[in-house]
Write a protein that holds these residues in place. Structure first.
Motif, PDB file in Angstrom:
ATOM      1  N   UNK A 119       1.054  -1.249   0.089  1.00 41.50           N
ATOM      2  CA  UNK A 119       0.107   0.110   0.081  1.00 41.50           C
ATOM      3  C   UNK A 119       0.853   1.100   0.065  1.00 41.50           C
ATOM      4  N   UNK A 120       1.976   1.594   0.704  1.00 46.00           N
ATOM      5  CA  UNK A 120       2.765   2.420   0.861  1.00 46.00           C
ATOM      6  C   UNK A 120       3.658   2.545  -0.560  1.00 46.00           C
ATOM      7  N   UNK A 121       3.822   1.715  -1.410  1.00 45.07           N
ATOM      8  CA  UNK A 121       4.342   1.744  -2.614  1.00 45.07           C
ATOM      9  C   UNK A 121       3.511   2.268  -3.552  1.00 45.07           C
ATOM     10  N   UNK A 122       2.213   1.709  -3.554  1.00 47.85           N
ATOM     11  CA  UNK A 122       1.091   2.091  -4.377  1.00 47.85           C
ATOM     12  C   UNK A 122       0.846   3.661  -4.039  1.00 47.85           C
ATOM     13  N   UNK A 123       0.815   3.997  -2.896  1.00 49.98           N
ATOM     14  CA  UNK A 123       0.559   5.520  -2.546  1.00 49.98           C
ATOM     15  C   UNK A 123       1.612   6.530  -3.058  1.00 49.98           C
ATOM     16  N   UNK A 124       2.650   6.055  -2.959  1.00 47.52           N
ATOM     17  CA  UNK A 124       4.032   6.967  -3.413  1.00 47.52           C
ATOM     18  C   UNK A 124       3.879   6.894  -4.865  1.00 47.52           C
ATOM     19  N   UNK A 125       3.686   5.925  -5.593  1.00 52.53           N
ATOM     20  CA  UNK A 125       3.607   5.755  -6.951  1.00 52.53           C
ATOM     21  C   UNK A 125       2.306   6.826  -7.454  1.00 52.53           C
ATOM     22  N   UNK A 126       1.365   6.838  -6.621  1.00 51.53           N
ATOM     23  CA  UNK A 126       0.260   7.586  -7.003  1.00 51.53           C
ATOM     24  C   UNK A 126       0.531   9.121  -6.748  1.00 51.53           C
ATOM     25  N   UNK A 128       3.839  10.972  -5.880  1.00 46.08           N
ATOM     26  CA  UNK A 128       4.833  11.539  -6.435  1.00 46.08           C
ATOM     27  C   UNK A 128       4.642  12.471  -7.373  1.00 46.08           C
ATOM     28  N   UNK A 129       3.954  12.085  -8.665  1.00 44.41           N
ATOM     29  CA  UNK A 129       4.017  12.884  -9.859  1.00 44.41           C
ATOM     30  C   UNK A 129       3.171  14.364  -9.411  1.00 44.41           C
ATOM     31  N   UNK A 130       2.423  14.337  -8.159  1.00 45.50           N
ATOM     32  CA  UNK A 130       1.715  15.440  -7.866  1.00 45.50           C
ATOM     33  C   UNK A 130       2.292  16.342  -7.020  1.00 45.50           C
ATOM     34  N   UNK A 131       3.347  15.886  -6.424  1.00 46.41           N
ATOM     35  CA  UNK A 131       3.895  16.649  -5.118  1.00 46.41           C
ATOM     36  C   UNK A 131       4.034  18.258  -5.412  1.00 46.41           C
ATOM     37  N   UNK A 132       4.579  18.506  -6.648  1.00 49.83           N
ATOM     38  CA  UNK A 132       4.737  19.851  -6.897  1.00 49.83           C
ATOM     39  C   UNK A 132       3.538  20.705  -6.879  1.00 49.83           C
ATOM     40  N   UNK A 133       2.511  20.057  -7.726  1.00 53.93           N
ATOM     41  CA  UNK A 133       1.186  20.886  -7.846  1.00 53.93           C
ATOM     42  C   UNK A 133       0.570  21.020  -6.453  1.00 53.93           C
ATOM     43  N   UNK A 134       0.602  19.795  -5.477  1.00 59.59           N
ATOM     44  CA  UNK A 134       0.098  20.077  -4.527  1.00 59.59           C
ATOM     45  C   UNK A 134       0.869  21.038  -3.466  1.00 59.59           C
TER      46      UNK A 134
END
Length: 143
Positions: A119-126, A128-134
């Motif tokens: 679940x942690x790996x899945x969450x990070x994959x989901x 990570x690409x959005x961190x800058x916009x967040x």
């Protein structure tokens, strides 16, 4: 303050080793409860008291408030570490967080989160690409 990421395994009896860095601050008794996003939250007794005080102030007449309070309190248990630094995760909480073998413990300021590694790996994959916009949206909150 809790911070960092630690990988461990859950044993056949449902116990997880608490990293030494976390053990120092968590002390002997702490609270484990259902967390958001399929993980568990661990709080010091002091932090749990602060959170529970805020939760008790939510309006009883609001269905969402009642549901949120039920979610946290119904899953909550007091926990402690044994001499080897392990703590028991009750079966209902293991099921909630999908904990089976490999787990990840992460420090998040005033709490520790326990995730299944998958679940942690899945969450990070989901996420990570959005961190800058967040991060950009957090500017509005003064961060």
């Amino acid at each position: 303050m809790f911070m960092g990421e630690y990988k461990h395994s859950i044993d056949a009896k449902g116990r997880i080793i608490l990293p030494a860095d976390f053990r120092e601050e968590l002390t002997d008794n702490f609270v484990i409860t259902k967390g958001l996003a399929n993980c568990l939250f661990l709080y010091t007794a002091e932090e749990w008291d602060k959170l529970s005080t805020k939760l008790r102030q939510l309006p009883l007449a609001k269905a969402e408030a009642r549901a949120f309070v039920r979610f946290f309190f119904a899953g909550a248990r007091q926990a402690e570490c044994d001499r080897q630094g392990r703590f028991l995760v009750p079966a209902n909480l293991r099921a909630h967080a999908k904990l089976q073998k490999d787990v990840v413990l992460i420090g998040i300021s005033n709490r520790i989160e326990v995730w299944s590694k998958a679940e942690w790996d899945r969450y990070n994959e989901e996420i990570t690409p959005s961190v800058s916009s967040i991060a950009e949206t957090l500017v509005d909150l003064g961060i």
